[in-house]
Design an enzyme around this catalytic site. Structure first.
Site, PDB file in Angstrom:
ATOM      1  N   ARG A  36       6.031   8.843   1.854  1.00  0.00           N
ATOM      2  CA  ARG A  36       6.478   8.334   3.158  1.00  0.00           C
ATOM      3  C   ARG A  36       7.343   7.086   2.985  1.00  0.00           C
ATOM      4  O   ARG A  36       7.081   6.263   2.119  1.00  0.00           O
ATOM      5  CB  ARG A  36       5.251   7.975   4.018  1.00  0.00           C
ATOM      6  CG  ARG A  36       4.672   9.153   4.743  1.00  0.00           C
ATOM      7  CD  ARG A  36       3.327   8.880   5.341  1.00  0.00           C
ATOM      8  NE  ARG A  36       3.234   7.645   6.115  1.00  0.00           N
ATOM      9  CZ  ARG A  36       2.154   7.294   6.822  1.00  0.00           C
ATOM     10  NH1 ARG A  36       1.108   8.083   6.867  1.00  0.00           N
ATOM     11  NH2 ARG A  36       2.135   6.159   7.491  1.00  0.00           N
ATOM     12  N   ARG A  47       0.101   7.522  -2.116  1.00  0.00           N
ATOM     13  CA  ARG A  47      -0.043   8.734  -1.275  1.00  0.00           C
ATOM     14  C   ARG A  47       1.192   9.634  -1.410  1.00  0.00           C
ATOM     15  O   ARG A  47       2.331   9.178  -1.433  1.00  0.00           O
ATOM     16  CB  ARG A  47      -0.201   8.297   0.186  1.00  0.00           C
ATOM     17  CG  ARG A  47      -0.119   9.467   1.165  1.00  0.00           C
ATOM     18  CD  ARG A  47      -0.623   9.109   2.539  1.00  0.00           C
ATOM     19  NE  ARG A  47      -0.201   7.826   3.034  1.00  0.00           N
ATOM     20  CZ  ARG A  47      -0.807   7.191   4.047  1.00  0.00           C
ATOM     21  NH1 ARG A  47      -1.834   7.728   4.664  1.00  0.00           N
ATOM     22  NH2 ARG A  47      -0.358   6.012   4.436  1.00  0.00           N
ATOM     23  N   ARG A  85       1.779  -3.407   7.678  1.00  0.00           N
ATOM     24  CA  ARG A  85       0.940  -2.511   8.503  1.00  0.00           C
ATOM     25  C   ARG A  85      -0.520  -2.974   8.499  1.00  0.00           C
ATOM     26  O   ARG A  85      -1.206  -2.865   9.524  1.00  0.00           O
ATOM     27  CB  ARG A  85       1.054  -1.065   7.979  1.00  0.00           C
ATOM     28  CG  ARG A  85       2.395  -0.434   8.359  1.00  0.00           C
ATOM     29  CD  ARG A  85       2.763   0.748   7.485  1.00  0.00           C
ATOM     30  NE  ARG A  85       1.774   1.777   7.462  1.00  0.00           N
ATOM     31  CZ  ARG A  85       1.627   2.656   6.458  1.00  0.00           C
ATOM     32  NH1 ARG A  85       2.414   2.593   5.401  1.00  0.00           N
ATOM     33  NH2 ARG A  85       0.715   3.575   6.526  1.00  0.00           N
ATOM     34  N   LYS A 102      -8.259   8.281   6.895  1.00  0.00           N
ATOM     35  CA  LYS A 102      -8.430   8.947   8.200  1.00  0.00           C
ATOM     36  C   LYS A 102      -7.852  10.362   8.173  1.00  0.00           C
ATOM     37  O   LYS A 102      -8.512  11.323   8.562  1.00  0.00           O
ATOM     38  CB  LYS A 102      -7.752   8.136   9.330  1.00  0.00           C
ATOM     39  CG  LYS A 102      -8.283   6.719   9.483  1.00  0.00           C
ATOM     40  CD  LYS A 102      -7.640   5.995  10.641  1.00  0.00           C
ATOM     41  CE  LYS A 102      -6.141   5.770  10.482  1.00  0.00           C
ATOM     42  NZ  LYS A 102      -5.769   4.930   9.337  1.00  0.00           N
ATOM     43  N   ARG A 160      -4.546   2.306  18.935  1.00  0.00           N
ATOM     44  CA  ARG A 160      -4.320   1.276  17.931  1.00  0.00           C
ATOM     45  C   ARG A 160      -4.253  -0.110  18.566  1.00  0.00           C
ATOM     46  O   ARG A 160      -4.081  -1.090  17.852  1.00  0.00           O
ATOM     47  CB  ARG A 160      -2.996   1.547  17.233  1.00  0.00           C
ATOM     48  CG  ARG A 160      -3.133   2.107  15.821  1.00  0.00           C
ATOM     49  CD  ARG A 160      -1.739   2.403  15.346  1.00  0.00           C
ATOM     50  NE  ARG A 160      -1.581   2.444  13.946  1.00  0.00           N
ATOM     51  CZ  ARG A 160      -1.494   3.562  13.225  1.00  0.00           C
ATOM     52  NH1 ARG A 160      -1.659   4.740  13.790  1.00  0.00           N
ATOM     53  NH2 ARG A 160      -1.245   3.500  11.939  1.00  0.00           N
TER      54      ARG A 160
HETATM   55  P1  ADP Z   1      -4.907   7.173   6.460  1.00  0.00           P
HETATM   56  O1  ADP Z   1      -4.682   8.436   7.252  1.00  0.00           O
HETATM   57  O2  ADP Z   1      -6.122   6.422   6.910  1.00  0.00           O
HETATM   58  O3  ADP Z   1      -3.696   6.290   6.379  1.00  0.00           O
HETATM   59  P2  ADP Z   1      -5.053   8.987   4.140  1.00  0.00           P
HETATM   60  O4  ADP Z   1      -6.122   9.953   4.510  1.00  0.00           O
HETATM   61  O5  ADP Z   1      -3.638   9.496   4.211  1.00  0.00           O
HETATM   62  O6  ADP Z   1      -5.231   7.592   4.964  1.00  0.00           O
HETATM   63  O7  ADP Z   1      -5.382   8.466   2.680  1.00  0.00           O
HETATM   64  C1  ADP Z   1      -4.528   7.523   2.014  1.00  0.00           C
HETATM   65  C2  ADP Z   1      -4.429   7.888   0.525  1.00  0.00           C
HETATM   66  O8  ADP Z   1      -5.687   7.677  -0.095  1.00  0.00           O
HETATM   67  C3  ADP Z   1      -4.051   9.349   0.268  1.00  0.00           C
HETATM   68  O9  ADP Z   1      -3.204   9.391  -0.862  1.00  0.00           O
HETATM   69  C4  ADP Z   1      -5.394  10.032  -0.008  1.00  0.00           C
HETATM   70  O10 ADP Z   1      -5.261  11.129  -0.898  1.00  0.00           O
HETATM   71  C5  ADP Z   1      -6.201   8.899  -0.653  1.00  0.00           C
HETATM   72  N1  ADP Z   1      -7.620   8.926  -0.285  1.00  0.00           N
HETATM   73  C6  ADP Z   1      -8.172   9.221   0.920  1.00  0.00           C
HETATM   74  N2  ADP Z   1      -9.515   9.099   0.892  1.00  0.00           N
HETATM   75  C7  ADP Z   1      -9.818   8.677  -0.376  1.00  0.00           C
HETATM   76  C8  ADP Z   1     -11.056   8.364  -1.040  1.00  0.00           C
HETATM   77  N3  ADP Z   1     -12.221   8.435  -0.397  1.00  0.00           N
HETATM   78  N4  ADP Z   1     -10.984   7.956  -2.324  1.00  0.00           N
HETATM   79  C9  ADP Z   1      -9.787   7.878  -2.965  1.00  0.00           C
HETATM   80  N5  ADP Z   1      -8.602   8.178  -2.419  1.00  0.00           N
HETATM   81  C10 ADP Z   1      -8.618   8.570  -1.118  1.00  0.00           C
HETATM   82  P1  AMP Z   2       0.089   6.529  10.589  1.00  0.00           P
HETATM   83  O1  AMP Z   2       0.629   7.881  10.220  1.00  0.00           O
HETATM   84  O2  AMP Z   2      -1.125   6.618  11.461  1.00  0.00           O
HETATM   85  O3  AMP Z   2      -0.112   5.645   9.377  1.00  0.00           O
HETATM   86  O4  AMP Z   2       1.210   5.824  11.489  1.00  0.00           O
HETATM   87  C1  AMP Z   2       2.489   5.536  10.954  1.00  0.00           C
HETATM   88  C2  AMP Z   2       3.257   4.648  11.919  1.00  0.00           C
HETATM   89  O5  AMP Z   2       3.455   5.334  13.177  1.00  0.00           O
HETATM   90  C3  AMP Z   2       2.573   3.322  12.312  1.00  0.00           C
HETATM   91  O6  AMP Z   2       2.806   2.302  11.351  1.00  0.00           O
HETATM   92  C4  AMP Z   2       3.266   3.029  13.660  1.00  0.00           C
HETATM   93  O7  AMP Z   2       4.574   2.529  13.482  1.00  0.00           O
HETATM   94  C5  AMP Z   2       3.391   4.436  14.280  1.00  0.00           C
HETATM   95  N1  AMP Z   2       2.193   4.771  15.083  1.00  0.00           N
HETATM   96  C6  AMP Z   2       1.310   5.788  14.847  1.00  0.00           C
HETATM   97  N2  AMP Z   2       0.344   5.796  15.781  1.00  0.00           N
HETATM   98  C7  AMP Z   2       0.603   4.760  16.618  1.00  0.00           C
HETATM   99  C8  AMP Z   2      -0.054   4.228  17.755  1.00  0.00           C
HETATM  100  N3  AMP Z   2      -1.189   4.756  18.237  1.00  0.00           N
HETATM  101  N4  AMP Z   2       0.507   3.145  18.366  1.00  0.00           N
HETATM  102  C9  AMP Z   2       1.643   2.606  17.915  1.00  0.00           C
HETATM  103  N5  AMP Z   2       2.298   3.042  16.834  1.00  0.00           N
HETATM  104  C10 AMP Z   2       1.791   4.110  16.184  1.00  0.00           C
END
Ligand code: ADP
Ligand code: AMP
Length: 217
Positions: A160, A127, A171, A13, A88
């Protein structure tokens, strides 16, 4: 364009949000990023959120909804916005509807990015994020040119706290219980487009744009 990016943790995302917000010139609003910023700045909100985040749990709805409502009132959201990681829960989705309706507006589309669980864990654990500009990398799938250093600004990359296998597993469980029901919620409202998130980053992006523009937004 008023969009939501939906999908499990690690689906891609945040990665897609950067390109989508650039293309449509709309602000990228990530509730996770807002919480991490508040943790870094040691604000009251950050202290409240950290306990939940470290355990892989959701921050309570009322806390999140208030933050998003405030953010959507900003001038930069007039022409649209991209929500990443919000809503969420069904409660959050209903609260968002009420907020947008008060503002005499509504959503255009909800982009649901689908990826299998085993890939999600690999993606989240590998990541890395730039401390300085927030750019996201992956040690294997999207590595920076120099290990540990951001290509864009030479900032230091970090992992992270919640991107360890145990917390990622939790999660994903929370996603299945609390967030996955939003797929049906938005499908019933004819807002949902689903994208296969297993493909390469550029292909996923092209498919998102095709899905948005093919639906004559
Ligand atoms: P989210 O925001 O949904 O948690 P991220 O965009 O941070 O996910 O992506 C999670 C990890 O996967 C990051 O390390 C990113 O670089 C990698 N990633 C994202 N999209 C892809 C893809 N299409 N193929 C491979 N790796 C990806
Ligand atoms: P994310 O960066 O989207 O992976 O979110 C990291 C963490 O932030 C999640 O595991 C939750 O603990 C908190 N968080 C982010 N967005 C929300 C949401 N919309 N509702 C509740 N918790 C959230």
């Amino acid at each position: 364009m008023r969009l939501i990016l939906l999908g499990p943790p690690g689906a891609g995302k945040g990665t897609q949000a950067v390109s989508i917000s650039e293309k449509y010139k709309i602000p990228h609003i990530s509730t996770g990023d807002i919480f991490r910023y508040n943790i870094k700045m040691q604000t009251e909100l950050g202290k409240k959120a950290k306990g939940y985040m470290d355990q892989g749990l959701l921050v309570p709805d009322e806390v999140v909804v208030e933050i998003v409502e405030d953010r959507l009132k900003n001038q930069d959201c007039k022409a649209g916005f991209l929500l990443d990681g919000f809503p969420r829960t069904v409660n959050q989705a209903k609260a968002l509807e009420a907020v947008l309706s008060k503002m005499n507006t509504g959503l255009d589309k909800v982009v649901n990015i689908e990826v299998d669980k085993d890939i999600l864990v690999q993606r989240a654990v590998g990541r890395r994020i730039c401390k300085n500009c927030g750019a996201t990398y992956h040690v294997e799938f999207n590595p920076p040119e120099k290990s540990g250093i951001c290509d864009k600004c030479s900032g230091e990359l970090y992992q992270r706290d919640d991107d360890n296998e145990k917390t990622v597993g939790k999660r994903i469980e929370v996603y299945v219980e609390e967030t996955k029901p939003l797929i049906d919620f938005y499908r019933e409202k004819n807002k949902l487009v689903t994208i296969d998130g297993k493909n390469d980053i550029n292909i996923v992006f092209d498919e998102i744009i095709e899905a948005l523009e093919g639906n004559s937004l």
